[in-house]
Design an enzyme around this catalytic site. Structure first.
Site, PDB file in Angstrom:
ATOM      1  N   LYS A  83     -38.854   7.255  26.651  1.00  0.00           N
ATOM      2  CA  LYS A  83     -38.786   8.658  26.204  1.00  0.00           C
ATOM      3  C   LYS A  83     -40.079   9.054  25.484  1.00  0.00           C
ATOM      4  O   LYS A  83     -40.612  10.144  25.677  1.00  0.00           O
ATOM      5  CB  LYS A  83     -37.591   8.870  25.263  1.00  0.00           C
ATOM      6  N   TYR A 133     -35.698   1.608  26.644  1.00  0.00           N
ATOM      7  CA  TYR A 133     -35.219   2.964  26.949  1.00  0.00           C
ATOM      8  C   TYR A 133     -35.911   3.978  26.032  1.00  0.00           C
ATOM      9  O   TYR A 133     -36.471   4.986  26.489  1.00  0.00           O
ATOM     10  CB  TYR A 133     -33.697   3.035  26.808  1.00  0.00           C
ATOM     11  N   SER A 167     -35.538  12.564  23.207  1.00  0.00           N
ATOM     12  CA  SER A 167     -34.516  11.906  22.395  1.00  0.00           C
ATOM     13  C   SER A 167     -35.032  11.711  20.978  1.00  0.00           C
ATOM     14  O   SER A 167     -36.224  11.454  20.771  1.00  0.00           O
ATOM     15  CB  SER A 167     -34.211  10.551  23.023  1.00  0.00           C
TER      16      SER A 167
END
Ligand code: UDP
Length: 351
Positions: free
Chosen positions: A157, A153, A128
């Protein structure tokens, strides 16, 4: 040469379905794996059958489940993996970081252990652009910019990228990390698209549900960011462009591995590459609202609210490396992406 067999892991159903369709249409054998936490499985599989003329092999299970993965790998013996499986809502990760570390990191570690056991070394990872330090870098971000994250979150990544780099260096995995953000998920056929269970968290599906009067109004999360209209800027991309990037990355990885130079010790040097897969052309929340209103031909009820935990003002990246090395370029405009989403949603409402 035998067709390559690709295993696609995913928990949310959308990107994998488009990528699965494209790989199958391009001659790959495709095996799908999903825990169905947020997917209308029958609809997706029947749409994939219409698009590909094939029954794709599907396993229901979780990438954190070692025994389950072991059986799948033993049965299927894939040549490579496209790894999407991760939870992806910023607010949820702030409320339950344990869930995110468990799903995203433990899931990836278990997958890598099994890949290592079966000597499956080629992996495309769905990373991401949220890994970029949005405070210190000046957008558009490039692959060598500073990295930092503001919520669990996004941190998962970044940790997964580091994990994969280490595994590439020390366990011989060949990895491509694709950094992207804000896909708009509908296929032009209207057969595949975003149909999440419950209320969506992402901007475009939310806008469309308000346009359909299924939700009363959308809250724009703050309008006092340092951007021209005060709302956050993101780089939205059509899902088919993203699927194409996965295909071109895997083909590139195979060629690179084939031609790879031998190290001084006589071993094959593993590959590790990162690419931004973006349009390079950001849009604000208000601009997206206007685009959606043009597509649905009416005003979309909205209000300005508080800022959302974890949001940053601008997230836009430079896709030049992908253009130069993968020969990948987005083909679809943002308006087409929203139109396809609207058409999919109108055709599949209530499905
Ligand atoms: N957004 C918003 N209202 C919503 C959902 C999203 O204003 O109901 C904004 C959000 O603050 C962000 C942009 O729309 O700036 C895109 O949000 P989304 O959740 O789709 O993706 P993110 O960029 O957070 O991954």
């Amino acid at each position: 040469m035998e067709p390559q067999k690709i295993l696609i892991t995913w928990w949310l159903g959308y990107i994998w379905s488009h990528t699965a369709a494209l790989f199958a249409q391009s001659g790959y054998e495709v095996v799908l794996l999903d825990n169905l936490s947020n997917t209308h499985k029958d609809q997706v599989l029947s749409s994939l059958k219409i698009l590909t003329w094939k029954d794709l092999t599907f396993y229901e299970g979780d990438v954190r489940d070692y025994d389950f993965l072991d059986k799948v790998f033993e049965q299927e013996k894939p040549d490579g993996v496209i790894h999407f499986a991760a939870k992806k809502a910023v607010w949820e990760s702030c409320h339950d970081p344990f869930l995110y570390y468990d799903n995203n990191i433990n899931g990836t570690i278990t997958l890598l252990e099994i890949m290592d056991k079966y000597q499956v070394k080629n992996l495309i990872f769905s990373s991401s652009a949220t890994v970029y330090d949005a405070e210190k870098n000046v957008p558009p971000f490039t692959e060598t910019d500073r990295l930092n994250t503001t919520n669990p979150y996004w941190t998962t990544k970044l940790v997964m990228e580091f994990l994969l780099k280490d595994m590439s260096q020390h366990k011989g995995f060949n990895v491509i990390c694709l950094r992207y953000f804000n896909p708009i998920w509908a296929h032009h056929s209207w057969l595949l698209g975003e149909n999440p269970k419950g209320i969506p968290t992402n901007l475009v599906p939310y806008l469309l549900k308000v346009a359909k009067k299924e939700i009363e109004k959308i809250t724009i999360f703050w309008d006092n960011y340092p951007t021209p209209d005060g709302t956050c800027i993101r780089d939205y991309i059509h899902i088919e462009d993203l699927a194409q990037a996965h295909l071109q990355s895997y083909d590139y990885l195979l060629k690179k591995v084939e031609k790879e130079q031998i190290t001084e010790e006589g071993n094959l040097a593993p590959a590790f590459e990162i690419f931004n897969i973006w349009t390079g052309n950001g849009k604000s929340v208000k601009e997206m609202l206007n685009i959606a209103e043009t597509v649905v031909w009416e005003e979309i009820n909205n209000e300005i609210g508080e800022r959302r935990d974890g949001d940053v003002a601008v997230s836009v990246a430079n896709p030049i490396k992908a253009k130069q090395i993968l020969w990948w370029e987005p083909q679809k405009s943002i308006v087409e992406a929203v139109e396809d989403a609207w058409n999919f949603y109108s055709a599949n409402k209530g499905a």
